[in-house]
Design an enzyme around this catalytic site. Sequence first.
Site, PDB file in Angstrom:
ATOM      1  N   ARG A  16      -2.223  10.074   1.715  1.00 33.57           N
ATOM      2  CA  ARG A  16      -1.110   9.181   2.096  1.00 33.57           C
ATOM      3  C   ARG A  16      -0.552   8.515   0.848  1.00 33.57           C
ATOM      4  O   ARG A  16       0.458   8.936   0.323  1.00 33.57           O
ATOM      5  CB  ARG A  16      -1.594   8.159   3.137  1.00 33.57           C
ATOM      6  CG  ARG A  16      -0.446   7.492   3.889  1.00 33.57           C
ATOM      7  CD  ARG A  16       0.228   6.357   3.132  1.00 33.57           C
ATOM      8  NE  ARG A  16      -0.654   5.227   2.864  1.00 33.57           N
ATOM      9  CZ  ARG A  16      -0.344   4.241   2.026  1.00 33.57           C
ATOM     10  NH1 ARG A  16       0.806   4.228   1.369  1.00 33.57           N
ATOM     11  NH2 ARG A  16      -1.198   3.245   1.804  1.00 33.57           N
ATOM     12  N   GLU A 146       0.939  -6.008   3.583  1.00 32.13           N
ATOM     13  CA  GLU A 146       1.661  -5.529   2.405  1.00 32.13           C
ATOM     14  C   GLU A 146       2.077  -6.689   1.497  1.00 32.13           C
ATOM     15  O   GLU A 146       2.486  -7.747   1.971  1.00 32.13           O
ATOM     16  CB  GLU A 146       2.898  -4.737   2.853  1.00 32.13           C
ATOM     17  CG  GLU A 146       3.516  -3.964   1.702  1.00 32.13           C
ATOM     18  CD  GLU A 146       4.843  -3.316   2.067  1.00 32.13           C
ATOM     19  OE1 GLU A 146       5.390  -3.634   3.135  1.00 32.13           O
ATOM     20  OE2 GLU A 146       5.314  -2.483   1.275  1.00 32.13           O
TER      21      GLU A 146
HETATM   22  C1  LIG Z   1       2.021   1.048   2.081  1.00 34.43           C
HETATM   23  C2  LIG Z   1       1.074  -0.004   1.651  1.00 34.43           C
HETATM   24  C3  LIG Z   1      -0.074  -0.128   2.554  1.00 34.43           C
HETATM   25  C4  LIG Z   1       0.568   0.216   0.274  1.00 34.43           C
HETATM   26  O1  LIG Z   1       0.171   1.278  -0.115  1.00 34.43           O
HETATM   27  C5  LIG Z   1       0.518  -0.955  -0.574  1.00 34.43           C
HETATM   28  O2  LIG Z   1       0.941  -2.011  -0.160  1.00 34.43           O
HETATM   29  O3  LIG Z   1       0.036  -0.808  -1.699  1.00 34.43           O
END
Ligand SMILES: CC(C)C(=O)C(=O)O
Length: 507
Positions: A16, A146
């Site tokens: 992801r 986030e």
């Molecule tokens: C998309 C989010 C979860 C992310 O990777 C971050 O905030 O670093």
Amino acid sequence: MPVDKRYIEIMDTTLRDGEQTSGVSFSPSEKLTIAQLLLTEVKVDRIEIASARVSDGELAAVKAITKWAKANGLLNRVEVLTFVDGDVSVQWMQKAGAKVMNLLTKGSLNHLTHQLKKKPEQHFAEVAAVIALARKKGLECNVYLEDWSNGMRHSREYVFQYLNFLQQQPVKRIMLPDTLGVLTPAEVHDYITQIVQRYPKTHFDFHAHNDYDLGTANVLEGVKAGAHGLHLTINGMGERAGNAPLASAIAVLNDFMPTVKTNVAEASLYSVSKLVETFSGFRIPANKPVVGENVFTQTAGIHADGDKKNKLYFSDLMPERFGRQRKYALGKTSGKANIENNLQQLGIQLSDPDLKKVTQRIIELGDKKEVVTQADLPYIISDILDSNTIEEKVRIENYVLTHSKNLKPSVTLRLSIKGEVFEEHSQGDGQYDAFMNALKKVYKKQKQELPALSDYAVRIPPGGKSDALCETIITWRWNNREFKTRGLDSDQTVSAIKATQKMLNLI
Ligand SMILES: CC(C)C(=O)C(=O)O
């Protein structure tokens, strides 16, 4: 007395966040292969494999992984990033057969106000609605905050208000991302300490980014402060400068945090790194700790010498832990001890004079900026031992080879036979052909015949890694018998000329 070690959950997000590396996209079958390897060989606890709603390809990948995971009892270890979007992500999750959603919500007032343009209460209500729906559909929920790091720096009241709210929600884990990779290790320690002390019953993951190259240091501090889980990626892939790299983080925890444990198999970290490198096309820097090509290679002769005497340049970071081997580089700075270590690994013994010649040849190649590998060594040795046994009555003194567009290759050749010098000029279909034609002219004038060339083979040392050497093996027919000579050089034509000089000294 043995102490019970605290277990740290490792969530790998290569599929992801790692796929958010610029220019990287995995196919569904590549995702499936990596997912299988991560859960069964590397033995991470959880994997985050996609963002919901992204594309049909992503849906196909998630379906393939969830089908395999379900059949193997691993479905609750496969996670998908989802959004606060009413029922859209939840429906997508159901279509994909996924059971664990990592809901992306706002962890700083700045993001909430300027991106979503919402008030905290509004956001919390929407988050609660998605969680309720997901739970009703049998999904498990983790929640990302986030921009949590900036939230802690600039809107801490909001962060704690939100965490208080989440305490009332059916949420399994709360995930604290340093979204922009801006925290120092001291801040990570301070912020996570405050949070775990305030909510001792809640599971907190820490998600580091590497923008200041502090990713690994930050996950170490996160764990020291009491984080229960870490998000990591293979080869440190991820958005912008990437995430904290799995291999480095595991080595650091194993070596510097004796009070914690993970389930990750160190020995599989290198092979998974190489596989991900191949699938992603994202090259591992040679100096990347643990998995980089050079990181277990001693180049300086003094290091190799110390290792031979009392393993003086070894540390706890032993290559064998990661399925790798210590190497000793061969080049102009490597010296005798490096060469001896390589010979020992190959099981070859040489006399002192031959060792000196091999060392000299490697230094010469190093001076030409050539990279000599261990696989080159047997070739260099056999070339040197071959030359030892041949008396040099014919010497190729000089030659000029030309190769120009629309003109035939040509050569000017000077050679000496038993001290007498001859010079000839000739052309040919290629540079080596031109060379042979000039040679034949010299021998014709001497009323001497030359053996006929019956085969010509070129090869590089196995493994294809060497850019230093190429070996030409020529088969000659002479008086109804065949014999072979070999020449070794970084240049293919020169290696053929060297093989030819050997032939001239054998007839
Ligand atoms: C998309 C989010 C979860 C992310 O990777 C971050 O905030 O670093």
